[in-house]
Design a protein around this motif. Structure first.
Motif, mmCIF file in Angstrom:
data_model
loop_
_atom_site.group_PDB
_atom_site.id
_atom_site.type_symbol
_atom_site.label_atom_id
_atom_site.label_comp_id
_atom_site.label_asym_id
_atom_site.label_seq_id
_atom_site.Cartn_x
_atom_site.Cartn_y
_atom_site.Cartn_z
ATOM 1 N N ALA A 266 38.499 44.847 51.769
ATOM 2 C CA ALA A 266 38.827 45.287 53.125
ATOM 3 C C ALA A 266 37.834 46.327 53.629
ATOM 4 O O ALA A 266 37.237 47.086 52.850
ATOM 5 N N ASP A 267 37.659 46.374 54.935
ATOM 6 C CA ASP A 267 36.857 47.417 55.579
ATOM 7 C C ASP A 267 37.726 48.675 55.637
ATOM 8 O O ASP A 267 38.592 48.810 56.516
ATOM 9 N N VAL A 268 37.512 49.585 54.700
ATOM 10 C CA VAL A 268 38.398 50.741 54.552
ATOM 11 C C VAL A 268 38.346 51.646 55.778
ATOM 12 O O VAL A 268 39.380 52.154 56.234
ATOM 13 N N ASP A 269 37.164 51.861 56.323
ATOM 14 C CA ASP A 269 37.049 52.735 57.501
ATOM 15 C C ASP A 269 37.832 52.167 58.681
ATOM 16 O O ASP A 269 38.577 52.887 59.353
ATOM 17 N N VAL A 295 47.844 48.610 48.298
ATOM 18 C CA VAL A 295 46.393 48.754 48.294
ATOM 19 C C VAL A 295 45.848 48.346 46.926
ATOM 20 O O VAL A 295 46.364 48.782 45.883
ATOM 21 N N HIS A 296 44.799 47.534 46.930
ATOM 22 C CA HIS A 296 44.203 47.130 45.647
ATOM 23 C C HIS A 296 43.725 48.363 44.896
ATOM 24 O O HIS A 296 43.128 49.276 45.469
ATOM 25 N N GLU A 297 43.990 48.383 43.608
ATOM 26 C CA GLU A 297 43.728 49.562 42.781
ATOM 27 C C GLU A 297 42.263 50.003 42.801
ATOM 28 O O GLU A 297 41.960 51.191 42.650
ATOM 29 N N SER A 298 41.351 49.069 43.038
ATOM 30 C CA SER A 298 39.924 49.407 43.010
ATOM 31 C C SER A 298 39.491 50.259 44.194
ATOM 32 O O SER A 298 38.447 50.919 44.144
ATOM 33 N N ILE A 299 40.256 50.254 45.293
ATOM 34 C CA ILE A 299 39.893 51.043 46.478
ATOM 35 C C ILE A 299 40.970 52.067 46.826
ATOM 36 O O ILE A 299 40.922 52.681 47.891
ATOM 37 N N ALA A 300 41.936 52.265 45.938
ATOM 38 C CA ALA A 300 43.098 53.105 46.257
ATOM 39 C C ALA A 300 42.706 54.543 46.610
ATOM 40 O O ALA A 300 43.220 55.108 47.593
ATOM 41 N N LYS A 301 41.794 55.127 45.841
ATOM 42 C CA LYS A 301 41.428 56.533 46.095
ATOM 43 C C LYS A 301 40.738 56.670 47.441
ATOM 44 O O LYS A 301 41.034 57.588 48.221
ATOM 45 N N GLU A 302 39.813 55.742 47.736
ATOM 46 C CA GLU A 302 39.095 55.799 49.011
ATOM 47 C C GLU A 302 40.048 55.613 50.185
ATOM 48 O O GLU A 302 39.957 56.328 51.190
ATOM 49 N N VAL A 303 40.954 54.657 50.062
ATOM 50 C CA VAL A 303 41.929 54.414 51.130
ATOM 51 C C VAL A 303 42.804 55.646 51.350
ATOM 52 O O VAL A 303 43.032 56.068 52.484
ATOM 53 N N GLU A 304 43.272 56.238 50.277
ATOM 54 C CA GLU A 304 44.134 57.410 50.408
ATOM 55 C C GLU A 304 43.419 58.540 51.129
ATOM 56 O O GLU A 304 43.974 59.161 52.049
ATOM 57 N N GLU A 305 42.191 58.814 50.749
ATOM 58 C CA GLU A 305 41.449 59.920 51.363
ATOM 59 C C GLU A 305 41.222 59.681 52.849
ATOM 60 O O GLU A 305 41.441 60.575 53.683
ATOM 61 N N LYS A 306 40.790 58.479 53.204
ATOM 62 C CA LYS A 306 40.467 58.203 54.604
ATOM 63 C C LYS A 306 41.730 58.057 55.460
ATOM 64 O O LYS A 306 41.735 58.429 56.629
ATOM 65 N N LEU A 307 42.788 57.546 54.845
ATOM 66 C CA LEU A 307 44.041 57.417 55.584
ATOM 67 C C LEU A 307 44.648 58.781 55.870
ATOM 68 O O LEU A 307 45.158 59.026 56.972
ATOM 69 N N MET A 308 44.572 59.687 54.902
ATOM 70 C CA MET A 308 45.100 61.032 55.130
ATOM 71 C C MET A 308 44.267 61.763 56.186
ATOM 72 O O MET A 308 44.805 62.489 57.035
ATOM 73 N N ALA A 310 42.640 60.385 58.671
ATOM 74 C CA ALA A 310 42.982 59.822 59.976
ATOM 75 C C ALA A 310 44.347 60.308 60.445
ATOM 76 O O ALA A 310 44.555 60.563 61.638
ATOM 77 N N THR A 311 45.273 60.473 59.517
ATOM 78 C CA THR A 311 46.612 60.945 59.865
ATOM 79 C C THR A 311 46.583 62.388 60.349
ATOM 80 O O THR A 311 47.314 62.756 61.280
ATOM 81 N N ARG A 312 45.734 63.189 59.743
ATOM 82 C CA ARG A 312 45.632 64.598 60.162
ATOM 83 C C ARG A 312 45.119 64.725 61.593
ATOM 84 O O ARG A 312 45.319 65.764 62.234
#
Length: 487
Positions: A266-269, A295-308, A310-312
């Motif tokens: 997926a395009d994480v950004d 979220v697929h485990e291979s991108i979980a950390k990146e998704v979490e960081e960018k999602l948080m 964006a939420t902020r």
């Protein structure tokens, strides 16, 4: 007109006349300030019966209108809704706490839905074909059902009602409407657009009051041919049971608990930029809201960081401020339920990634921070019961079979979402997901021209799109046998 005057002097629209109800009711509360907006007089059983009778009498007036006449009336109503979108949006924001930009957008989407069915009114096609006897004909006519009841909740008071009114009127039916009390003023303003468009007297009737009392009266009246309901699963089940007594047709758009599958490619950004506003639109009070994020485990950390991150960026504030992304929840009851769901998850070991509480410094209003939870247990209520609030959950997965099984585990099947760059993976995921509506690389789940609805415990029937009008039509077969001596 001040809202207080609107609530007390109007409230009911029966047989073309605005009037107050006959019974007192709890005060209308502004969810952003907790200040009373006014007291509305509610309809009693006698007024509901009167509204049904008015709709029944108006059936002939609606049947007398040609398809082109019905189309013109709907087009006029759509134009008026568009012209009054700012006022309609203001009332929605004031009464329900929806941010003003979203509320005005809802008004404009409502106009689109009505405009769409203005076209569909002219496309109610029957059939004519040869019979088994040479010279005879088989004819199939599509006719209106008669009186239709529409039950609508508070989260999208304009759009959800327009989706029911437009096809019902396009098909030539008459209406009895029971809206949510929390959005009474906005509902009345929408009905006024249809009144000013020139629909026949009695074709549209509005009764605002105690849901249980109004529903019971409508369900027991054999004059009502169909009920279209949007709301909770328990109430939906009750209405289906009650419909059996008088054999009413029913359409059900019930709850959801939408899964979101984020594949490794997926395009994480792009996902994070869409997911934050998509999840917290209308403070998560959306039946098709994305809630369970896998979220697929291979991108979980990146998704979490960018999602948080964006939420902020989302702003919690007054729904009347154009800069606000999240307003309050619509009711104290809803805010308390969300708060309890988060507290229960945390006590069971869940970790709060963001939010999880009432915003600091906001002493009044039913506000709650945009919240992300992770490390949840399979039996946590937030993973099993629709949160209907600003809560999203993050869970990792490793295989397609694993995530599909989890996504389909619940009895809900309204909406689902998939993020991937692979067309092959798109088809493989979509084919196995159980949902009536699926967004791929988007959280847009409904438009005027597309069918919206679910299956399993999320209901049946579709709103929007070219087939929705069929739910408001009856089929009549005519076998025309020519006399033997006919010329």
């Amino acid at each position: 007109m001040e809202l207080q005057d609107l609530y007390t002097s109007h409230g009911q629209f029966i047989n073309g006349i605005w009037r107050p109800g006959s019974e007192s009711a709890p005060a209308m509360i502004n969810p952003a300030t907790e200040i009373t907006l006014g007291d509305i007089k509610q309809a009693g059983a006698a007024q509901v019966t009167e509204a049904i009778a008015a709709a029944g009498k108006a059936r002939e007036s609606m049947r007398a209108l040609s398809a082109w006449s019905r189309s013109a009336l709907l087009r006029r109503a759509a134009t008026l809704i568009n012209e009054r979108a700012e006022k309609l949006g203001y009332l929605v924001a004031l009464e329900t706490g929806k941010p003003i930009r979203q509320a005005v957008g809802e008004a404009k989407s409502s106009a689109e839905s009505v405009d769409w069915f203005a076209d569909e009114a002219r496309r109610i096609f029957g059939m004519s074909y040869e019979s088994r006897v040479k010279g005879d004909r088989y004819l199939v006519h599509m006719e209106p059902l008669g009186v239709v009841a529409a039950f609508v909740p508070w989260n999208f008071p304009l759009l959800l009602l327009s989706r029911k009114m437009a096809p019902a009127l396009a098909a030539g039916n008459t209406l009895v409407i029971r809206p949510s009390n929390e959005a009474a003023g906005a509902t009345m303003a929408l009905i006024k657009c249809f009144e000013d468009a020139g629909f026949p007297q009695g074709a549209i009737n509005l009764v605002i009051g105690r849901p249980a009392e109004i529903t019971a009266t409508i369900m027991n009246d054999p004059l009502v041919a169909k009920v279209s309901f949007t709301g909770s699963v328990p109430i939906g089940r009750l209405i289906v049971e009650q419909s059996a007594v008088t054999l009413k047709r029913v359409s059900m758009e019930l709850g959801g608990h939408a899964p979101v599958i984020v594949h490794a490619d997926a395009d994480v950004d792009a996902f994070a930029a869409m997911a934050a506003p998509g999840k917290f639109r209308n403070a998560g009070q959306v039946c098709a809201s994305p809630t369970r994020f896998y979220v697929h485990e291979s991108i979980a950390k990146e998704v979490e960081e960018k999602l948080m991150a964006a939420t902020r960026e989302l702003r919690v504030g007054s729904p009347l401020d154009d800069a606000t992304d999240l307003g309050p929840l619509a009711t104290k009851r809803r805010r308390d339920a969300v708060e309890q769901m988060v507290d229960k998850a945390v006590s069971g070991g869940a970790r709060v990634l963001s939010g999880g509480m009432r915003p600091r410094g906001m002493e009044r209003g039913y506000f709650f921070e945009p919240t992300w939870l992770t490390q949840l247990q399979p039996d946590d209520s937030v993973l099993n019961d629709e949160p209907f609030g600003p809560i999203g959950t993050l869970t990792t997965f490793s295989t397609m079979d694993e995530v599909i099984t989890e996504a389909n585990r619940l009895p809900f099947a309204l909406a689902a979402y998939v993020f991937t760059r692979s067309l092959t993976k798109t088809h493989a995921t979509v084919d196995r997901l159980q949902a009536g509506v699926i967004g791929v690389n988007t959280f847009v789940a409904a438009t005027a021209e597309t069918p919206f609805g679910g299956s399993k415990d999320s209901g049946f029937g579709r709103e929007g799109g070219p087939h929705a009008i069929r739910d408001y039509l009856d089929t009549k077969f005519v076998n025309v046998a020519m006399p033997t001596d006919a010329n």
